[in-house]
Design a protein around this motif. Sequence first.
Motif, PDB file in Angstrom:
ATOM      1  N   VAL A  91       0.854  -1.191   0.000  1.00 48.42           N
ATOM      2  CA  VAL A  91       0.000   0.000   0.000  1.00 48.42           C
ATOM      3  C   VAL A  91       0.889   1.240   0.000  1.00 48.42           C
ATOM      4  O   VAL A  91       1.848   1.321   0.775  1.00 48.42           O
ATOM      5  N   THR A  92       0.579   2.194  -0.862  1.00 49.15           N
ATOM      6  CA  THR A  92       1.397   3.399  -1.014  1.00 49.15           C
ATOM      7  C   THR A  92       0.935   4.509  -0.077  1.00 49.15           C
ATOM      8  O   THR A  92      -0.263   4.806  -0.002  1.00 49.15           O
ATOM      9  N   VAL A  93       1.882   5.102   0.637  1.00 49.41           N
ATOM     10  CA  VAL A  93       1.605   6.238   1.514  1.00 49.41           C
ATOM     11  C   VAL A  93       2.624   7.333   1.211  1.00 49.41           C
ATOM     12  O   VAL A  93       3.664   7.084   0.591  1.00 49.41           O
ATOM     13  N   CYS A  94       2.326   8.541   1.623  1.00 52.53           N
ATOM     14  CA  CYS A  94       3.244   9.668   1.444  1.00 52.53           C
ATOM     15  C   CYS A  94       3.676  10.180   2.816  1.00 52.53           C
ATOM     16  O   CYS A  94       2.833  10.584   3.621  1.00 52.53           O
ATOM     17  N   LEU A  95       4.963  10.143   3.082  1.00 49.55           N
ATOM     18  CA  LEU A  95       5.505  10.519   4.390  1.00 49.55           C
ATOM     19  C   LEU A  95       6.102  11.921   4.335  1.00 49.55           C
ATOM     20  O   LEU A  95       6.924  12.218   3.469  1.00 49.55           O
ATOM     21  N   ARG A  96       5.677  12.750   5.256  1.00 51.78           N
ATOM     22  CA  ARG A  96       6.200  14.112   5.316  1.00 51.78           C
ATOM     23  C   ARG A  96       7.629  14.147   5.834  1.00 51.78           C
ATOM     24  O   ARG A  96       8.389  15.067   5.515  1.00 51.78           O
ATOM     25  N   ALA A  97       7.987  13.162   6.645  1.00 48.41           N
ATOM     26  CA  ALA A  97       9.337  13.107   7.208  1.00 48.41           C
ATOM     27  C   ALA A  97       9.761  11.646   7.328  1.00 48.41           C
ATOM     28  O   ALA A  97       8.928  10.742   7.288  1.00 48.41           O
ATOM     29  N   SER A  98      11.048  11.426   7.470  1.00 51.05           N
ATOM     30  CA  SER A  98      11.550  10.070   7.635  1.00 51.05           C
ATOM     31  C   SER A  98      11.117   9.512   8.998  1.00 51.05           C
ATOM     32  O   SER A  98      10.828  10.274   9.928  1.00 51.05           O
ATOM     33  N   ILE A  99      11.099   8.188   9.111  1.00 54.04           N
ATOM     34  CA  ILE A  99      10.672   7.524  10.343  1.00 54.04           C
ATOM     35  C   ILE A  99      11.772   6.567  10.793  1.00 54.04           C
ATOM     36  O   ILE A  99      12.289   5.771  10.013  1.00 54.04           O
ATOM     37  N   ASP A 100      12.116   6.645  12.057  1.00 53.55           N
ATOM     38  CA  ASP A 100      13.070   5.723  12.655  1.00 53.55           C
ATOM     39  C   ASP A 100      12.543   5.375  14.040  1.00 53.55           C
ATOM     40  O   ASP A 100      12.783   6.087  15.014  1.00 53.55           O
ATOM     41  N   ASP A 101      11.784   4.294  14.131  1.00 52.80           N
ATOM     42  CA  ASP A 101      11.113   3.917  15.372  1.00 52.80           C
ATOM     43  C   ASP A 101      11.509   2.489  15.721  1.00 52.80           C
ATOM     44  O   ASP A 101      11.047   1.531  15.098  1.00 52.80           O
ATOM     45  N   ALA A 102      12.371   2.336  16.720  1.00 53.61           N
ATOM     46  CA  ALA A 102      12.852   1.014  17.108  1.00 53.61           C
ATOM     47  C   ALA A 102      11.732   0.157  17.690  1.00 53.61           C
ATOM     48  O   ALA A 102      11.657  -1.046  17.437  1.00 53.61           O
ATOM     49  N   ASP A 103      10.829   0.775  18.480  1.00 47.52           N
ATOM     50  CA  ASP A 103       9.743   0.016  19.097  1.00 47.52           C
ATOM     51  C   ASP A 103       8.811  -0.575  18.035  1.00 47.52           C
ATOM     52  O   ASP A 103       8.310  -1.689  18.182  1.00 47.52           O
ATOM     53  N   ALA A 104       8.568   0.197  16.981  1.00 46.85           N
ATOM     54  CA  ALA A 104       7.689  -0.275  15.915  1.00 46.85           C
ATOM     55  C   ALA A 104       8.456  -1.047  14.841  1.00 46.85           C
ATOM     56  O   ALA A 104       7.863  -1.512  13.866  1.00 46.85           O
ATOM     57  N   GLN A 105       9.788  -1.171  15.036  1.00 44.97           N
ATOM     58  CA  GLN A 105      10.649  -1.866  14.074  1.00 44.97           C
ATOM     59  C   GLN A 105      10.453  -1.295  12.668  1.00 44.97           C
ATOM     60  O   GLN A 105      10.228  -2.019  11.704  1.00 44.97           O
ATOM     61  N   LEU A 106      10.556   0.045  12.592  1.00 43.64           N
ATOM     62  CA  LEU A 106      10.231   0.718  11.342  1.00 43.64           C
ATOM     63  C   LEU A 106      11.253   1.797  11.012  1.00 43.64           C
ATOM     64  O   LEU A 106      11.544   2.668  11.827  1.00 43.64           O
ATOM     65  N   ARG A 107      11.793   1.724   9.796  1.00 43.82           N
ATOM     66  CA  ARG A 107      12.669   2.763   9.261  1.00 43.82           C
ATOM     67  C   ARG A 107      12.249   3.060   7.836  1.00 43.82           C
ATOM     68  O   ARG A 107      12.290   2.187   6.978  1.00 43.82           O
ATOM     69  N   LEU A 108      11.852   4.304   7.604  1.00 38.74           N
ATOM     70  CA  LEU A 108      11.378   4.696   6.275  1.00 38.74           C
ATOM     71  C   LEU A 108      11.893   6.086   5.934  1.00 38.74           C
ATOM     72  O   LEU A 108      12.036   6.946   6.812  1.00 38.74           O
ATOM     73  N   LYS A 109      12.144   6.319   4.647  1.00 36.69           N
ATOM     74  CA  LYS A 109      12.542   7.633   4.174  1.00 36.69           C
ATOM     75  C   LYS A 109      11.313   8.483   3.887  1.00 36.69           C
ATOM     76  O   LYS A 109      10.226   7.962   3.652  1.00 36.69           O
ATOM     77  N   ALA A 110      11.487   9.787   3.894  1.00 36.21           N
ATOM     78  CA  ALA A 110      10.385  10.696   3.573  1.00 36.21           C
ATOM     79  C   ALA A 110      10.014  10.557   2.106  1.00 36.21           C
ATOM     80  O   ALA A 110      10.807  10.149   1.267  1.00 36.21           O
ATOM     81  N   GLY A 111       8.746  10.905   1.807  1.00 43.10           N
ATOM     82  CA  GLY A 111       8.286  10.852   0.427  1.00 43.10           C
ATOM     83  C   GLY A 111       7.324   9.705   0.176  1.00 43.10           C
ATOM     84  O   GLY A 111       6.796   9.089   1.107  1.00 43.10           O
ATOM     85  N   LYS A 112       7.122   9.409  -1.071  1.00 46.81           N
ATOM     86  CA  LYS A 112       6.186   8.355  -1.481  1.00 46.81           C
ATOM     87  C   LYS A 112       6.801   6.990  -1.252  1.00 46.81           C
ATOM     88  O   LYS A 112       7.872   6.691  -1.768  1.00 46.81           O
ATOM     89  N   GLN A 113       6.113   6.163  -0.474  1.00 45.25           N
ATOM     90  CA  GLN A 113       6.629   4.847  -0.138  1.00 45.25           C
ATOM     91  C   GLN A 113       5.529   3.794  -0.285  1.00 45.25           C
ATOM     92  O   GLN A 113       4.379   4.040   0.083  1.00 45.25           O
ATOM     93  N   THR A 114       5.890   2.642  -0.836  1.00 42.14           N
ATOM     94  CA  THR A 114       4.965   1.513  -0.888  1.00 42.14           C
ATOM     95  C   THR A 114       5.354   0.550   0.214  1.00 42.14           C
ATOM     96  O   THR A 114       6.446  -0.024   0.198  1.00 42.14           O
ATOM     97  N   LEU A 115       4.472   0.388   1.193  1.00 36.80           N
ATOM     98  CA  LEU A 115       4.774  -0.402   2.380  1.00 36.80           C
ATOM     99  C   LEU A 115       4.321  -1.843   2.207  1.00 36.80           C
ATOM    100  O   LEU A 115       3.209  -2.106   1.743  1.00 36.80           O
ATOM    101  N   ASN A 116       5.189  -2.787   2.595  1.00 34.89           N
ATOM    102  CA  ASN A 116       4.767  -4.176   2.658  1.00 34.89           C
ATOM    103  C   ASN A 116       4.057  -4.418   3.988  1.00 34.89           C
ATOM    104  O   ASN A 116       3.890  -3.491   4.791  1.00 34.89           O
TER     105      ASN A 116
END
Length: 419
Positions: free
Chosen positions: A227-252
Motif C-alpha cells: 500500500v502506497t503512503v506519502c511521508l512528510r518526514a523520515s521515520i526511525d522507530d525502534a519500538d515499531a521496528q520501522l525505518r522509512l525515508k520521507a516521500g512516497k513509499q509503498t509499504l509491505n
Amino acid sequence: MGTATHHREDGRHVTDSAGTPAEPDDTAEHAAGDGSGAGGGGRGGGKGRRRRSMRWVALGVSLLVLLVSGVGWWLYRKLEGNITTDLTAVEELERYDRERPLPAPHGAQNILLIGSDSRAGADNGKYGRDKGVQRSDTTILLHIAGDRRSVTAVSVPRDLLVGIPSCRTAQGTRSRPQYAQFNSAFALGGAACTIRTVERLTGVRIDHHMVVDFHGFKSMVDAVGGVTVCLRASIDDADAQLRLKAGKQTLNGEQALGYVRARKSLGNGSDTERMDRQQQFLGALFNKVQSNGVLLNPARLYPVLDAATSSLTTDPGLDSLKDLFDLARSLRGVPTERVQFLTVPRRSYPYDPNRDVLAQPAAGRLFERLRKDAPVRVVPKETTASTDRDTDRDSGTGSQNPSATPTFSGTNATSAMCK
C-alpha cells in the motif's frame, strides 16, 4: 457436477457425443461403403475418424469441467475453513438482547472492526511477550448506509474512559461493572464485552463484528502488493521496528503494521495522530483493493481472500465466503470520497491528561446520526472550528445548526491518495 453443467449448456447427454454412434449413422455409412467401392469406403473412414475425434474432444471437455469444478470447490472450502466463528460472543449477546439498541433503519448495517494486539499466533511474538491478555489495539465502528452510497468509519480511542458492564470472562466468571479505559473491555470479555460497551456508549446496535490480529493485517497488505503512503518526514522507530525515508513509499505488510502502530517517534507522540494515520492507511488500502488490478484478476484476488480470511474471527452472520462476498459487492459502488473516517469527539480527562472522555454535545450528535442512518459530513481538521480549548484532542464539534448536517473533522479515502 461437470456432467450436469454440460447437460444444461448443450441440451443433450454427454454420452450422445462420447458413446456408441446411433444406428441410422451406421446404416448410412455401410450403405455408402457398399455402393461406392474403394472411394466410398474412404469417405466413410473419414467420417469415422471425425466422430472419434469429437468423442475425445467431448471427453476432454468433460474432464476439464470436472477438474475445474473440483479445484474451485477445494479452494472455496479452504477459504471458508480459514474463518473462525465466534459463537461465544453470540451466546453472551443473546443473554442481554432485551437491553440492546434497536437495529438501524433503512437496511443500514453497523459492523465493529477490532484489531487485537495479542502476541499469540504466527509471527506475532516479535512485537512483545505474550502475557495471555489481549486488548483491542484498534476499534472502528463501520456504519454502512442503507442506500449503500456511503460508509462512515468511526474510531473509538483505546484510552477513552467509558462505562464497561459486567461481562463474562474467558474463565467463566463475571467481571464487575467499572469505569475504565475502553480497550480493557476486550481484555475482560472479548468481542461480546466490547460490543456491549460500544452499544451503551453510542446507542448504536452492532449487527456484526470482525476481529483481526497482527498476522492477518500484514498478510492482507502483502496480498494486495503493498500500500502506497506519502511521508512528510523520515521515520526511525525502534519500538515499531520501522525505518522509512520521507516521500512516497509503498509499504509491505511488516512495514505497514509498524506504520499504523508507531507512536513515540511520529508527530507529538499522541494516540490521536496514530489514529489519524490508521484512518489514512485504511483509505489507501480501500483504494488498492477496489482497483481493477485486484478485484478483476483471479491470480491476485485469491491471495487477498486467503489473507483476509486466515486471521479473521467473526460472528455467524459473516462467517462464510458468500456473506463476505455479498458485503463486498454491496460496497463496490460507494464513491471513494463517500468513504469517510473520523474519531469520536473527545477531550482530555480533567484528572488524567493521558485519558480521554467524550466531548459533548458533538459526540451525541454523531451517535444520533448513526442511529438514524442520517448523513454525516466529514471534512479535514483544518477546516473545522473547535469549541474545546484542547483542539488537538477534540475530533470535531458538529454543526451548530440543528437542521443542518453535522460536520466533523476527519478524512476520506480520496485524501489518502498520494498526489
